[in-house]
Design a protein around this motif. Sequence first.
Motif, PDB file in Angstrom:
ATOM      1  N   PRO A  55      44.811  84.894  46.445  1.00 58.59           N
ATOM      2  CA  PRO A  55      46.290  84.036  46.239  1.00 58.59           C
ATOM      3  C   PRO A  55      47.242  84.205  45.812  1.00 58.59           C
ATOM      4  N   ALA A  56      48.713  83.801  46.072  1.00 61.30           N
ATOM      5  CA  ALA A  56      50.293  84.678  45.571  1.00 61.30           C
ATOM      6  C   ALA A  56      49.965  84.369  44.446  1.00 61.30           C
ATOM      7  N   LYS A  57      50.402  84.984  42.761  1.00 54.54           N
ATOM      8  CA  LYS A  57      50.917  84.755  42.517  1.00 54.54           C
ATOM      9  C   LYS A  57      52.630  84.611  41.983  1.00 54.54           C
ATOM     10  N   THR A  58      53.017  84.124  40.695  1.00 55.82           N
ATOM     11  CA  THR A  58      54.416  84.127  40.205  1.00 55.82           C
ATOM     12  C   THR A  58      54.767  85.629  39.503  1.00 55.82           C
ATOM     13  N   GLU A  59      53.730  85.770  38.466  1.00 54.10           N
ATOM     14  CA  GLU A  59      53.376  86.688  37.022  1.00 54.10           C
ATOM     15  C   GLU A  59      52.475  87.570  37.108  1.00 54.10           C
ATOM     16  N   TYR A  60      52.950  88.690  37.175  1.00 56.76           N
ATOM     17  CA  TYR A  60      51.738  89.643  36.954  1.00 56.76           C
ATOM     18  C   TYR A  60      51.835  90.088  34.942  1.00 56.76           C
ATOM     19  N   HIS A  61      50.024  90.580  34.873  1.00 58.70           N
ATOM     20  CA  HIS A  61      50.589  91.368  33.289  1.00 58.70           C
ATOM     21  C   HIS A  61      49.477  92.828  33.893  1.00 58.70           C
ATOM     22  N   GLY A 153      54.824 107.569  14.558  1.00 57.63           N
ATOM     23  CA  GLY A 153      55.410 106.835  15.231  1.00 57.63           C
ATOM     24  C   GLY A 153      54.024 105.984  15.544  1.00 57.63           C
ATOM     25  N   THR A 154      54.888 104.562  15.357  1.00 61.52           N
ATOM     26  CA  THR A 154      53.260 103.578  15.384  1.00 61.52           C
ATOM     27  C   THR A 154      53.272 102.996  17.615  1.00 61.52           C
ATOM     28  N   ILE A 155      52.430 103.320  17.371  1.00 65.47           N
ATOM     29  CA  ILE A 155      52.126 102.963  19.258  1.00 65.47           C
ATOM     30  C   ILE A 155      51.635 101.548  19.410  1.00 65.47           C
ATOM     31  N   LYS A 156      52.169 100.959  20.356  1.00 63.74           N
ATOM     32  CA  LYS A 156      51.761  99.831  20.922  1.00 63.74           C
ATOM     33  C   LYS A 156      51.071  99.406  22.093  1.00 63.74           C
ATOM     34  N   LEU A 157      49.598  99.104  21.950  1.00 62.91           N
ATOM     35  CA  LEU A 157      48.902  98.176  22.912  1.00 62.91           C
ATOM     36  C   LEU A 157      49.972  97.081  23.945  1.00 62.91           C
ATOM     37  N   VAL A 158      50.402  97.158  24.917  1.00 56.56           N
ATOM     38  CA  VAL A 158      51.376  96.035  24.733  1.00 56.56           C
ATOM     39  C   VAL A 158      50.208  95.291  26.226  1.00 56.56           C
ATOM     40  N   ASP A 159      50.940  93.844  26.658  1.00 57.61           N
ATOM     41  CA  ASP A 159      50.148  93.225  27.677  1.00 57.61           C
ATOM     42  C   ASP A 159      51.994  92.458  28.178  1.00 57.61           C
ATOM     43  N   CYS A 160      52.123  92.970  29.403  1.00 63.40           N
ATOM     44  CA  CYS A 160      53.647  93.004  30.097  1.00 63.40           C
ATOM     45  C   CYS A 160      53.975  91.896  31.455  1.00 63.40           C
ATOM     46  N   ARG A 161      54.311  90.983  30.625  1.00 69.14           N
ATOM     47  CA  ARG A 161      54.322  90.354  31.786  1.00 69.14           C
ATOM     48  C   ARG A 161      55.627  90.421  32.722  1.00 69.14           C
ATOM     49  N   TYR A 162      55.509  90.542  34.282  1.00 71.45           N
ATOM     50  CA  TYR A 162      56.666  90.911  35.048  1.00 71.45           C
ATOM     51  C   TYR A 162      56.562  89.561  36.098  1.00 71.45           C
ATOM     52  N   ALA A 163      57.996  89.235  36.622  1.00 66.11           N
ATOM     53  CA  ALA A 163      57.845  88.425  37.807  1.00 66.11           C
ATOM     54  C   ALA A 163      58.605  89.663  39.399  1.00 66.11           C
ATOM     55  N   TRP A 164      58.047  89.023  40.414  1.00 67.52           N
ATOM     56  CA  TRP A 164      58.481  89.668  41.395  1.00 67.52           C
ATOM     57  C   TRP A 164      59.413  89.283  42.288  1.00 67.52           C
ATOM     58  N   ASN A 173      58.396  89.299  29.182  1.00 67.01           N
ATOM     59  CA  ASN A 173      58.146  89.867  28.471  1.00 67.01           C
ATOM     60  C   ASN A 173      56.985  90.514  28.136  1.00 67.01           C
ATOM     61  N   TYR A 174      57.000  91.238  26.887  1.00 61.81           N
ATOM     62  CA  TYR A 174      55.636  92.032  26.277  1.00 61.81           C
ATOM     63  C   TYR A 174      54.981  91.612  25.187  1.00 61.81           C
ATOM     64  N   SER A 175      53.698  91.189  24.902  1.00 56.91           N
ATOM     65  CA  SER A 175      53.313  90.715  23.568  1.00 56.91           C
ATOM     66  C   SER A 175      52.500  91.918  23.384  1.00 56.91           C
TER      67      SER A 175
END
Length: 184
Positions: A55-61, A153-164, A173-175
């Motif tokens: 299925p086509a997606k509108t948003e990718y993580h 420094g502070t390293i953060k592992l983040v979940d990035c949301r992308y749109a195509w 955005n990212y969390s």
Amino acid sequence: MPPQRKSWFLIQVYRLDRRLFWLLLIFVAGQSFFIYKGVETVPFFHWGMYSSAYPAKTEYHTTGLAVDDSLIRIDQLKEIPPGYLQSILDRYALLNQQAFHDPILDVIHHRLGSFPAFETFAISRLTDPPNSPQRFEEWLCKYLGRNEGVASGTIKLVDCRYAWDSTRFTLINYSVIDSFHCTR
């Protein structure tokens, strides 16, 4: 002369080499059992793997890294191919989401629970050790120190949301999934 009857392949193999016949029979029986249990084995795959369109997606993580609140482009880091590093980050994010309970443990226990020796061997070879979060954080700090010059420094592992948008990906955005502090 009367025409010769053709015999089945397995009958011919049985007549020529009985060890090969039994090996083939055991292989066919084992593969039939795996198909019955729903276990995919190479090179035999189940039709369900390829039976529908994706299925086509509108948003990718994707899982990414941020050092002191600025995102790092994984594809520009040295030493490790980006796909490999991405899979490492995704694996850590999955384990973090599940309180570092490796999901493969459930599969191993389900399939090999009645064979304790095999279960112990599989767990030792296929799962992450209990101290893997600390080992990952130490490795990542050293890796980023070599490649990005991050001494501390502070390293953060983040979940990035992308749109195509038909030409490129745009960060929505990212969390933060997890964060830790690197010190030298």
